[in-house]
Design a protein around this motif. Structure first.
Motif, PDB file in Angstrom:
ATOM      1  N   SER A 199      10.612  96.319 -18.312  1.00  0.00           N
ATOM      2  CA  SER A 199       9.714  94.884 -19.191  1.00  0.00           C
ATOM      3  C   SER A 199      11.116  94.152 -18.631  1.00  0.00           C
ATOM      4  O   SER A 199      11.222  93.082 -18.388  1.00  0.00           O
ATOM      5  N   ALA A 200      12.342  94.414 -18.305  1.00  0.00           N
ATOM      6  CA  ALA A 200      13.829  94.232 -18.138  1.00  0.00           C
ATOM      7  C   ALA A 200      13.520  93.768 -16.781  1.00  0.00           C
ATOM      8  O   ALA A 200      13.733  92.769 -16.397  1.00  0.00           O
ATOM      9  N   TYR A 201      13.304  94.491 -16.028  1.00  0.00           N
ATOM     10  CA  TYR A 201      12.781  94.228 -14.007  1.00  0.00           C
ATOM     11  C   TYR A 201      11.878  93.272 -13.833  1.00  0.00           C
ATOM     12  O   TYR A 201      11.497  92.534 -13.284  1.00  0.00           O
ATOM     13  N   ARG A 202      11.406  93.279 -14.699  1.00  0.00           N
ATOM     14  CA  ARG A 202      10.005  92.544 -14.765  1.00  0.00           C
ATOM     15  C   ARG A 202      10.429  90.925 -15.075  1.00  0.00           C
ATOM     16  O   ARG A 202      10.111  90.313 -14.042  1.00  0.00           O
ATOM     17  N   GLU A 203      10.957  91.174 -15.844  1.00  0.00           N
ATOM     18  CA  GLU A 203      12.040  89.130 -16.212  1.00  0.00           C
ATOM     19  C   GLU A 203      13.027  89.492 -15.273  1.00  0.00           C
ATOM     20  O   GLU A 203      12.574  87.888 -14.605  1.00  0.00           O
ATOM     21  N   ILE A 204      13.515  90.034 -14.571  1.00  0.00           N
ATOM     22  CA  ILE A 204      14.224  89.941 -13.091  1.00  0.00           C
ATOM     23  C   ILE A 204      13.706  89.286 -12.230  1.00  0.00           C
ATOM     24  O   ILE A 204      14.169  88.187 -11.632  1.00  0.00           O
ATOM     25  N   ASN A 222       8.082  97.771  -7.461  1.00  0.00           N
ATOM     26  CA  ASN A 222       8.617  98.752  -6.965  1.00  0.00           C
ATOM     27  C   ASN A 222      10.037  98.547  -8.250  1.00  0.00           C
ATOM     28  O   ASN A 222      10.695  99.342  -8.454  1.00  0.00           O
ATOM     29  N   PHE A 223      10.458  97.302  -8.452  1.00  0.00           N
ATOM     30  CA  PHE A 223      11.187  96.905  -9.109  1.00  0.00           C
ATOM     31  C   PHE A 223      12.878  97.130  -8.104  1.00  0.00           C
ATOM     32  O   PHE A 223      13.684  97.540  -9.504  1.00  0.00           O
ATOM     33  N   ASP A 224      12.730  97.591  -6.964  1.00  0.00           N
ATOM     34  CA  ASP A 224      14.427  97.953  -6.800  1.00  0.00           C
ATOM     35  C   ASP A 224      15.522  96.920  -6.880  1.00  0.00           C
ATOM     36  O   ASP A 224      16.428  97.111  -7.166  1.00  0.00           O
ATOM     37  N   ASP A 232      18.441 105.661 -22.858  1.00  0.00           N
ATOM     38  CA  ASP A 232      19.976 105.518 -22.223  1.00  0.00           C
ATOM     39  C   ASP A 232      20.710 107.160 -21.813  1.00  0.00           C
ATOM     40  O   ASP A 232      21.215 107.377 -20.612  1.00  0.00           O
ATOM     41  N   ASN A 233      20.258 108.339 -22.250  1.00  0.00           N
ATOM     42  CA  ASN A 233      20.477 109.771 -21.896  1.00  0.00           C
ATOM     43  C   ASN A 233      19.382 110.706 -21.255  1.00  0.00           C
ATOM     44  O   ASN A 233      19.799 111.354 -20.651  1.00  0.00           O
ATOM     45  N   ASN A 234      18.533 109.828 -21.083  1.00  0.00           N
ATOM     46  CA  ASN A 234      17.397 109.951 -20.495  1.00  0.00           C
ATOM     47  C   ASN A 234      16.538 109.117 -18.428  1.00  0.00           C
ATOM     48  O   ASN A 234      16.460 108.501 -19.167  1.00  0.00           O
ATOM     49  N   PRO A 235      17.246 109.344 -18.037  1.00  0.00           N
ATOM     50  CA  PRO A 235      16.910 108.486 -16.751  1.00  0.00           C
ATOM     51  C   PRO A 235      15.666 108.067 -16.550  1.00  0.00           C
ATOM     52  O   PRO A 235      15.273 106.817 -15.972  1.00  0.00           O
ATOM     53  N   PRO A 236      14.603 109.254 -16.817  1.00  0.00           N
ATOM     54  CA  PRO A 236      13.570 108.947 -16.180  1.00  0.00           C
ATOM     55  C   PRO A 236      12.579 107.450 -17.354  1.00  0.00           C
ATOM     56  O   PRO A 236      12.286 106.914 -17.112  1.00  0.00           O
ATOM     57  N   ALA A 237      13.313 108.231 -18.705  1.00  0.00           N
ATOM     58  CA  ALA A 237      12.940 107.201 -19.485  1.00  0.00           C
ATOM     59  C   ALA A 237      13.509 105.824 -19.638  1.00  0.00           C
ATOM     60  O   ALA A 237      12.992 104.795 -19.752  1.00  0.00           O
ATOM     61  N   LEU A 238      14.669 106.300 -19.700  1.00  0.00           N
ATOM     62  CA  LEU A 238      15.405 104.458 -19.543  1.00  0.00           C
ATOM     63  C   LEU A 238      14.554 103.520 -17.945  1.00  0.00           C
ATOM     64  O   LEU A 238      14.446 102.814 -19.093  1.00  0.00           O
ATOM     65  N   ARG A 239      14.119 103.991 -16.901  1.00  0.00           N
ATOM     66  CA  ARG A 239      13.295 103.440 -16.243  1.00  0.00           C
ATOM     67  C   ARG A 239      12.526 102.831 -16.530  1.00  0.00           C
ATOM     68  O   ARG A 239      11.818 102.003 -16.559  1.00  0.00           O
ATOM     69  N   VAL A 240      11.544 103.719 -17.705  1.00  0.00           N
ATOM     70  CA  VAL A 240      10.550 102.990 -17.730  1.00  0.00           C
ATOM     71  C   VAL A 240      10.713 101.698 -19.476  1.00  0.00           C
ATOM     72  O   VAL A 240       9.861 101.103 -18.303  1.00  0.00           O
ATOM     73  N   VAL A 241      11.674 102.312 -19.875  1.00  0.00           N
ATOM     74  CA  VAL A 241      11.671 101.501 -21.001  1.00  0.00           C
ATOM     75  C   VAL A 241      12.390  99.368 -20.428  1.00  0.00           C
ATOM     76  O   VAL A 241      11.968  98.996 -20.387  1.00  0.00           O
ATOM     77  N   LEU A 242      13.384 100.232 -19.068  1.00  0.00           N
ATOM     78  CA  LEU A 242      13.468  99.079 -18.421  1.00  0.00           C
ATOM     79  C   LEU A 242      12.335  98.284 -17.496  1.00  0.00           C
ATOM     80  O   LEU A 242      12.960  97.372 -17.028  1.00  0.00           O
TER      81      LEU A 242
END
Length: 180
Positions: A122-127, A137-139, A110-120
């Motif tokens: 799977s959430a973006y795919r669900e949305i 691109n999950f924009d 959560d304190n590392n935006p590039p890592a957060l985008r990678v982790v999220l």
């Protein structure tokens, strides 16, 4: 075999974090627990940061994303609402029930935006799946999830157990639902 060893490293690292209570577990401790050399860990992770990101990411998928179940028989907007509600509650539950791993996730993800985008992703795919967004691109998914950051980012965790939590979620949902 490489993936199996990598998985064992992740499991061992998480186990040691849970036993010791913090993320200051050393690579030497992990290697010793597994009967490997310290150098052997670098075949799987380029550094401690990469290892902790992988541990936090695996925990996030297992404890948050994989625990979200919604009906696909509802209209799109209701599916998205229910998925977002389940997501924010899974994050809240993780904060309340697994503070050690939540802290690790906060520190390394959560304190590392590039890592957060990678982790999220799977959430973006669900949305994207719920909304039938065809983009890779999950924009749009990222913007939707970002609008709920008060319910997902650790800086706001002290508000997650307040009595008006659901009311605030619904107010935010009412603001954005017309634009999705």
């Amino acid at each position: 075999m490489v993936q199996k060893t990598r998985d064992k490293i992740l499991i061992t690292a998480e186990k040691l974090i849970m036993q010791t209570g913090d993320s200051e577990v050393t690579l030497d401790q992990i290697a010793q627990e597994l009967g490997l050399s310290h150098a052997a860990l670098y075949k799987h992770f380029r550094n401690k940061q990469a290892l902790w990101e992988a541990v936090a990411s695996a925990w996030f998928d297992r404890e948050i994303i994989d625990n979200i179940q919604i009906s696909d028989k509802l209209p799109q907007s209701e599916q998205l609402h229910d998925w977002l509600w389940a997501f924010v509650n899974a994050k809240k539950t993780a904060f309340n029930t697994s503070p050690k791993m939540f802290a690790l996730n906060t520190e390394y993800i959560d304190n590392n935006p590039p890592a957060l985008r990678v982790v999220l992703k799977s959430a973006y795919r669900e949305i994207n799946k719920i909304m039938n967004y065809k983009e890779d691109n999950f924009d749009k998914a990222e913007i939707i999830l970002a609008s709920f950051s008060i319910f997902t980012l650790p800086n706001f965790k002290d508000t997650w157990n307040e009595p008006d939590y659901e009311k605030r979620f619904e107010m935010l949902w009412d603001l954005i639902k017309g634009g999705i």
